[in-house]
Design an enzyme around this catalytic site. Structure first.
Site, mmCIF file in Angstrom:
data_model
loop_
_atom_site.group_PDB
_atom_site.id
_atom_site.type_symbol
_atom_site.label_atom_id
_atom_site.label_comp_id
_atom_site.label_asym_id
_atom_site.label_seq_id
_atom_site.Cartn_x
_atom_site.Cartn_y
_atom_site.Cartn_z
ATOM 1 N N ALA A 11 -0.659 21.946 14.769
ATOM 2 C CA ALA A 11 0.627 21.340 15.134
ATOM 3 C C ALA A 11 1.630 22.333 15.702
ATOM 4 O O ALA A 11 2.627 21.933 16.284
ATOM 5 C CB ALA A 11 1.230 20.663 13.906
ATOM 6 N N THR A 12 1.356 23.636 15.546
ATOM 7 C CA THR A 12 2.299 24.620 16.104
ATOM 8 C C THR A 12 1.782 25.129 17.456
ATOM 9 O O THR A 12 2.400 26.004 18.062
ATOM 10 C CB THR A 12 2.459 25.836 15.153
ATOM 11 O OG1 THR A 12 1.162 26.428 14.983
ATOM 12 C CG2 THR A 12 2.995 25.419 13.795
ATOM 13 N N GLY A 13 0.672 24.599 17.928
ATOM 14 C CA GLY A 13 0.002 25.143 19.121
ATOM 15 C C GLY A 13 0.532 24.576 20.428
ATOM 16 O O GLY A 13 1.372 23.675 20.470
ATOM 17 N N ASP A 57 -4.321 26.083 5.726
ATOM 18 C CA ASP A 57 -5.378 26.861 6.375
ATOM 19 C C ASP A 57 -6.620 25.982 6.377
ATOM 20 O O ASP A 57 -7.073 25.545 5.311
ATOM 21 C CB ASP A 57 -5.622 28.165 5.610
ATOM 22 C CG ASP A 57 -6.592 29.062 6.376
ATOM 23 O OD1 ASP A 57 -7.507 28.514 7.029
ATOM 24 O OD2 ASP A 57 -6.426 30.287 6.339
ATOM 25 N N ASP A 80 -11.678 13.717 27.056
ATOM 26 C CA ASP A 80 -11.788 14.328 28.378
ATOM 27 C C ASP A 80 -10.547 13.806 29.074
ATOM 28 O O ASP A 80 -10.521 12.635 29.491
ATOM 29 C CB ASP A 80 -13.053 13.865 29.105
ATOM 30 C CG ASP A 80 -13.198 14.556 30.443
ATOM 31 O OD1 ASP A 80 -12.171 14.756 31.118
ATOM 32 O OD2 ASP A 80 -14.331 14.902 30.825
ATOM 33 N N HIS A 81 -9.520 14.635 29.181
ATOM 34 C CA HIS A 81 -8.231 14.069 29.589
ATOM 35 C C HIS A 81 -8.245 13.528 31.018
ATOM 36 O O HIS A 81 -7.387 12.743 31.387
ATOM 37 C CB HIS A 81 -7.065 15.046 29.344
ATOM 38 C CG HIS A 81 -7.073 16.219 30.262
ATOM 39 N ND1 HIS A 81 -7.816 17.341 30.019
ATOM 40 C CD2 HIS A 81 -6.435 16.454 31.421
ATOM 41 C CE1 HIS A 81 -7.642 18.197 31.005
ATOM 42 N NE2 HIS A 81 -6.799 17.690 31.865
ATOM 43 N N LYS A 103 -6.411 9.827 33.245
ATOM 44 C CA LYS A 103 -5.592 9.883 34.461
ATOM 45 C C LYS A 103 -5.631 8.533 35.186
ATOM 46 O O LYS A 103 -6.689 7.915 35.324
ATOM 47 C CB LYS A 103 -6.102 10.991 35.398
ATOM 48 C CG LYS A 103 -5.812 12.387 34.844
ATOM 49 C CD LYS A 103 -6.197 13.455 35.822
ATOM 50 C CE LYS A 103 -6.054 14.838 35.200
ATOM 51 N NZ LYS A 103 -4.677 15.241 34.939
ATOM 52 N N HIS A 135 -15.203 17.134 33.222
ATOM 53 C CA HIS A 135 -14.385 16.376 34.180
ATOM 54 C C HIS A 135 -15.129 16.006 35.469
ATOM 55 O O HIS A 135 -15.064 14.860 35.919
ATOM 56 C CB HIS A 135 -13.138 17.172 34.563
ATOM 57 C CG HIS A 135 -12.426 17.789 33.400
ATOM 58 N ND1 HIS A 135 -12.162 17.089 32.245
ATOM 59 C CD2 HIS A 135 -11.917 19.030 33.201
ATOM 60 C CE1 HIS A 135 -11.520 17.887 31.400
ATOM 61 N NE2 HIS A 135 -11.368 19.063 31.948
ATOM 62 N N LYS A 165 -10.427 28.259 40.474
ATOM 63 C CA LYS A 165 -9.075 28.788 40.242
ATOM 64 C C LYS A 165 -8.663 29.630 41.443
ATOM 65 O O LYS A 165 -9.498 30.094 42.202
ATOM 66 C CB LYS A 165 -9.081 29.671 38.990
ATOM 67 C CG LYS A 165 -9.343 28.865 37.726
ATOM 68 C CD LYS A 165 -9.064 29.704 36.495
ATOM 69 C CE LYS A 165 -9.228 28.870 35.240
ATOM 70 N NZ LYS A 165 -8.265 27.773 35.130
HETATM 71 P P1 NAP Z 1 -3.262 27.251 20.437
HETATM 72 O O1 NAP Z 1 -1.967 27.225 21.147
HETATM 73 O O2 NAP Z 1 -3.945 28.556 20.216
HETATM 74 O O3 NAP Z 1 -3.043 26.548 19.026
HETATM 75 C C1 NAP Z 1 -3.933 26.667 17.953
HETATM 76 C C2 NAP Z 1 -3.337 26.023 16.715
HETATM 77 O O4 NAP Z 1 -4.245 26.206 15.631
HETATM 78 C C3 NAP Z 1 -2.014 26.605 16.286
HETATM 79 O O5 NAP Z 1 -1.195 25.553 15.834
HETATM 80 C C4 NAP Z 1 -2.384 27.532 15.130
HETATM 81 O O6 NAP Z 1 -1.275 27.636 14.309
HETATM 82 C C5 NAP Z 1 -3.513 26.724 14.503
HETATM 83 N N1 NAP Z 1 -4.448 27.511 13.696
HETATM 84 C C6 NAP Z 1 -5.177 28.587 14.070
HETATM 85 N N2 NAP Z 1 -5.958 29.013 13.047
HETATM 86 C C7 NAP Z 1 -5.725 28.174 12.008
HETATM 87 C C8 NAP Z 1 -6.236 28.053 10.680
HETATM 88 N N3 NAP Z 1 -7.164 28.910 10.193
HETATM 89 N N4 NAP Z 1 -5.781 27.054 9.902
HETATM 90 C C9 NAP Z 1 -4.859 26.194 10.358
HETATM 91 N N5 NAP Z 1 -4.346 26.230 11.598
HETATM 92 C C10 NAP Z 1 -4.768 27.216 12.420
HETATM 93 O O7 NAP Z 1 -4.357 26.314 21.139
HETATM 94 P P2 NAP Z 1 -4.098 25.082 22.136
HETATM 95 O O8 NAP Z 1 -3.904 25.614 23.517
HETATM 96 O O9 NAP Z 1 -3.053 24.202 21.574
HETATM 97 O O10 NAP Z 1 -5.519 24.373 22.139
HETATM 98 C C11 NAP Z 1 -5.967 23.574 21.064
HETATM 99 C C12 NAP Z 1 -7.242 22.857 21.485
HETATM 100 O O11 NAP Z 1 -6.977 22.039 22.603
HETATM 101 C C13 NAP Z 1 -8.384 23.784 21.920
HETATM 102 O O12 NAP Z 1 -9.598 23.184 21.564
HETATM 103 C C14 NAP Z 1 -8.256 23.804 23.451
HETATM 104 O O13 NAP Z 1 -9.488 24.093 24.070
HETATM 105 C C15 NAP Z 1 -7.847 22.359 23.689
HETATM 106 N N6 NAP Z 1 -7.126 22.168 24.945
HETATM 107 C C16 NAP Z 1 -5.890 22.742 25.134
HETATM 108 C C17 NAP Z 1 -5.205 22.498 26.305
HETATM 109 C C18 NAP Z 1 -3.826 23.064 26.548
HETATM 110 O O14 NAP Z 1 -3.214 22.675 27.561
HETATM 111 N N7 NAP Z 1 -3.312 23.916 25.695
HETATM 112 C C19 NAP Z 1 -5.781 21.689 27.320
HETATM 113 C C20 NAP Z 1 -7.039 21.122 27.087
HETATM 114 C C21 NAP Z 1 -7.699 21.359 25.886
HETATM 115 P P3 NAP Z 1 -0.977 28.820 13.258
HETATM 116 O O15 NAP Z 1 -1.155 30.093 13.977
HETATM 117 O O16 NAP Z 1 0.433 28.509 12.828
HETATM 118 O O17 NAP Z 1 -1.970 28.608 12.168
#
Ligand code: NAP
Length: 499
Positions: A16-18, A88, A180-181, A185, A243, A343
Site C-alpha cells: 500500500a505504500t508502493g 511484513d 494485464d492492464h 484499456k 500485452h 524502449k
Molecule cells: P514498489 O513501489 O517497490 O512497492 C512495493 C511495496 O511492497 C511497497 O509498498 C513496500 O512497502 C511493500 N513491501 C516490500 N517488502 C515487503 C514486505 N516484506 N512485507 C510487506 N510489504 C512489503 O513496487 P510497485 O512499482 O508498486 O509494483 C508492485 C507490483 O506491481 C509489482 O509486481 C510490479 O511488477 C507491478 N506493476 C507495477 C507497475 C507500476 O506502474 N508501478 C506497473 C505494472 C505492474 P514497505 O517498504 O513499506 O514495506
C-alpha cells in the site's frame, strides 16, 4: 444497490505504500467512488512494512488523489474508509492482526465477508502471501474471496507453473484475477466490438482479405528506475508474453457464442494454441531483438541502456523486440502478425494496423500502385479508429486520392475514458474476470516465449547496442517485414492529428 454499484467488499492492498498503489489504485478507487460505482459499504486496508498510522495512510491517499486527479471533492468521506496495518508479508503474527482488523471492519461496514486481496507487490511474494492468507484464516470467510495479482506472473513457464500451483492451494482458478492492464484499456476492449458489431469487418477478417497485421507498442522512456527488474526480464518477457500476445489473441479469435467470460477466454485460448512455435534456428528468421544505444529524445541527449543506473555495462538484455507471429488455423493461415515493442523509440504509441490485400487491378492510376486499405486502431495515448480508403481526386480526371475516416474516442462520452485500472478494479468488484488472464492463456504464452528466450540466452550477442535512442529500432526489424514484401507503417504518420 444501484445497477452500477459494485458489490460491497473489503479490499486489502498488499504494497500500500508502493508506486502502483499510489499512482494507479487510489486514484482509480476515488474515481469509482465519485461516480457512485463503489458500494456505500466498503473498506480498504493498506498493508506494508512502513510503520504508518491510519491517519498517515489517509493523508498519503489524499495526496496521491490530488496529485493524480487535481481535485479532491468528498475526499474526507472517501479516505474515512481507509485503514492501515503495518505488516511484513513473511510474518505470521502480522496476518493474525490483519485477520482481526478484517473481522472488525467486516462487522462495522456489514461487508458480508466479501474480500479482495490485491497483491501490488514484488512477484517473489505472491506465493507466500497466498499461502499465509489461507493458513492464517483470512480466506476463511462467508462471502466471496478474490485474489488480484499484478504482472509478471512468473518469468518462464516453469516458474509460472510453480507459482500457479502455490496460489491454487488457497484460491480456485475463478477466484484469481491476473492483471494485464492492457485488457482494461478502452480501445483494446473495443477490438472485439469493432470486429463483432460491424457487418463490413467480420466478413473480411481473414486470410482472403487481410495481408498482414502490425502491432506496435513503443515507448520514449528508457528503463528509468526499473533496471533491477528489467535486467532479468527484457522486452520479450515484459511486453510480448502478456500485452502483445493478448492483443494478437483479441484480433485473431473467433466470435464467441456468447459474451461470457468462459466463452471469450476459450476462444482466446484457441488462438494461443494455434500460435506457430518458433524454435531453434527459426528464431533468427522470425524474431529480432535490440538494445538502445545513446541518442536523442525530445532534443535531449540520452545515455545507452548499458550506461543506465543498475544495468550491467555488458548487459545482453533486449530493450526492443520485433517478431513475426503466425497463427496456424483456417482463418489466419499465411497472414503474418508483426509485433514490435521497445524502449527509447521515436514516439510513445500503441497502434494496430490491419492492412487489407490489394484489389485485383487498379483501374485508375494504371502506372501507380493504389494505397492499400488500412484499419488503424489507436490504443494509446490517442484512442480511436482510422479507416484509410481511396476516393476520387477533385477535378475532371479519374485519379484517386487517399482519404482517412477518423473516429477519436477521446472525450466522446462526455467524460475522460476511465483508466485501465479503474475498469479492472470495477470488474473485479463485480466478479467479472473476462478482462483478466486465465491460467491457460498465461501458460500457452510462456510456452511460446520460452522457446525464443532459450535460444537468445545461448547466443552471444555482440551487436548490442544496435539501435540509437530516438529511432524505431534496429534495421533488422525493417528487414524482417521487407523480406515478406511489406514495410512497417510509419506510426507518427498514422496519428489521428496527422490524418
Ligand atoms: P514498489 O513501489 O517497490 O512497492 C512495493 C511495496 O511492497 C511497497 O509498498 C513496500 O512497502 C511493500 N513491501 C516490500 N517488502 C515487503 C514486505 N516484506 N512485507 C510487506 N510489504 C512489503 O513496487 P510497485 O512499482 O508498486 O509494483 C508492485 C507490483 O506491481 C509489482 O509486481 C510490479 O511488477 C507491478 N506493476 C507495477 C507497475 C507500476 O506502474 N508501478 C506497473 C505494472 C505492474 P514497505 O517498504 O513499506 O514495506
Amino acid at each position: 444497490m444501484s445497477p452500477n454499484e459494485a458489490s460491497t467488499s473489503l479490499i486489502m492492498i498488499f504494497g500500500a505504500t508502493g508506486d502502483l498503489a499510489k499512482r494507479k489504485l487510489y486514484p482509480s478507487l476515488y474515481h469509482l467512488f465519485r461516480k457512485g460505482k463503489l458500494a456505500k459499504q466498503f473498506a480498504i486496508i493498506g498493508t506494508a512494512r512502513s510503520p504508518w498510522t491510519h491517519e498517515q495512510f489517509r493523508e498519503n491517499v489524499k495526496d496521491s488523489v490530488l496529485t493524480s486527479i487535481g481535485t479532491n471533492d468528498q475526499i474526507d468521506d472517501f479516505v474515512s474508509h481507509f485503514y492501515y496495518q503495518p505488516h511484513d508479508v513473511t510474518d505470521t503474527n502480522s496476518y493474525i492482526k490483519l485477520r482481526e482488523l478484517a473481522a472488525e471492519l467486516d462487522s462495522k461496514y456489514s461487508l458480508n465477508g466479501n474480500r479482495i486481496f490485491y497483491l501490488a507487490m514484488a512477484p517473489e511474494f505472491f506465493g507466500t502471501i497466498a499461502d499465509h492468507l489461507k493458513a492464517d484464516g483470512l480466506t476463511d470467510t462467508l462471502g466471496f474471496k478474490r485474489l488480484v495479482i499484478e504482472k509478471p506472473f512468473g518469468h518462464d513457464l516453469e516458474s509460472a507453473e510453480s507459482l500457479n500451483a502455490q496460489i491454487r492451494k488457497s484460491f480456485a482458478e475463478e477466484e484469481i484475477y491476473r492483471i494485464d492492464h492492457y485488457l482494461g484499456k478502452a480501445m483494446v476492449q473495443n477490438i472485439e466490438v469493432i470486429r463483432f458489431a460491424n457487418a463490413f469487418f467480420e466478413p473480411l477478417w481473414n486470410n482472403r482479405y487481410i495481408s498482414n497485421i502490425q502491432i506496435t507498442s513503443s515507448e520514449k522512456l528508457g528503463v528509468e528506475e526499473r533496471a533491477r527488474y528489467y535486467e532479468k526480464s527484457g522486452a520479450l518477457r515484459d511486453m510480448v508474453q502478456n500485452h502483445m500476445l493478448q492483443m494478437v489473441a483479441l484480433l485473431a479469435m473467433e466470435p464467441p457464442i456468447r459474451l461470457t467470460t468462459d466463452e471469450i477466454r476459450s476462444e482466446k485460448v484457441k488462438v494461443f494454441r494455434a500460435l506457430r512455435p518458433i524454435e531453434g534456428e527459426e528464431v533468427d528468421e522470425y524474431f529480432v531483438r535490440g538494445q538502445y544505444g545513446q541518442g536523442t529524445i525530445n532534443a535531449d541527449e540520452v545515455v545507452s541502456y548499458r550506461d543506465e543506473l543498475n544495468v550491467n555495462p555488458q548487459s545482453n538484455t533486449e530493450t526492443f523486440v520485433a517478431g513475426k507471429v503466425m497463427i496456424d488455423n483456417f482463418r489466419w493461415a499465411g497472414v503474418p502478425f508483426y509485433i514490435r515493442t521497445g524502449k527509447r523509440m521515436t514516439t510513445k504509441s500503441t497502434k494496430i494496423v490491419i492492412q487489407f490485400k490489394d484489389i485485383p487491378m487498379n483501374l485508375y492510376n494504371r502506372n501507380e500502385q493504389l494505397n492499400p486499405n488500412l484499419l488503424v486502431i489507436h490504443i494509446q495515448p490517442e484512442e480511436g479508429i482510422t479507416l484509410h480508403l481511396n476516393a476520387k481526386k477533385s477535378g475532371q480526371n479519374m485519379q484517386t486520392n487517399p482519404v482517412k475516416l477518423n473516429f477519436s474516442n477521446d472525450g466522446t462520452n462526455g467524460i475522460n475514458t476511465p483508466e485501465a485500472y479503474e475498469k479492472l478494479l470495477y470488474d473485479c468488484l463485480q466478479g467479472d474476470a473476462t478482462n483478466f488472464t486465465h491460467w491457460d492463456e498465461v501458460a500457452l504464452s510462456w510456452r511460446f516465449v520460452d522457446k525464443i528466450s532459450e535460444v537468445w540466452e545461448h547466443q552471444t550477442q555482440s551487436q548490442f547496442p544496435n539501435y540509437s535512442a530516438g529511432t524505431m529500432g534496429p534495421k533488422e526489424a525493417e528487414q524482417l517485414v521487407q523480406k515478406d514484401g511489406y514495410f512497417w507503417w510509419n506510426i507518427t504518420d498514422l496519428d489521428v492529428e496527422n490524418c
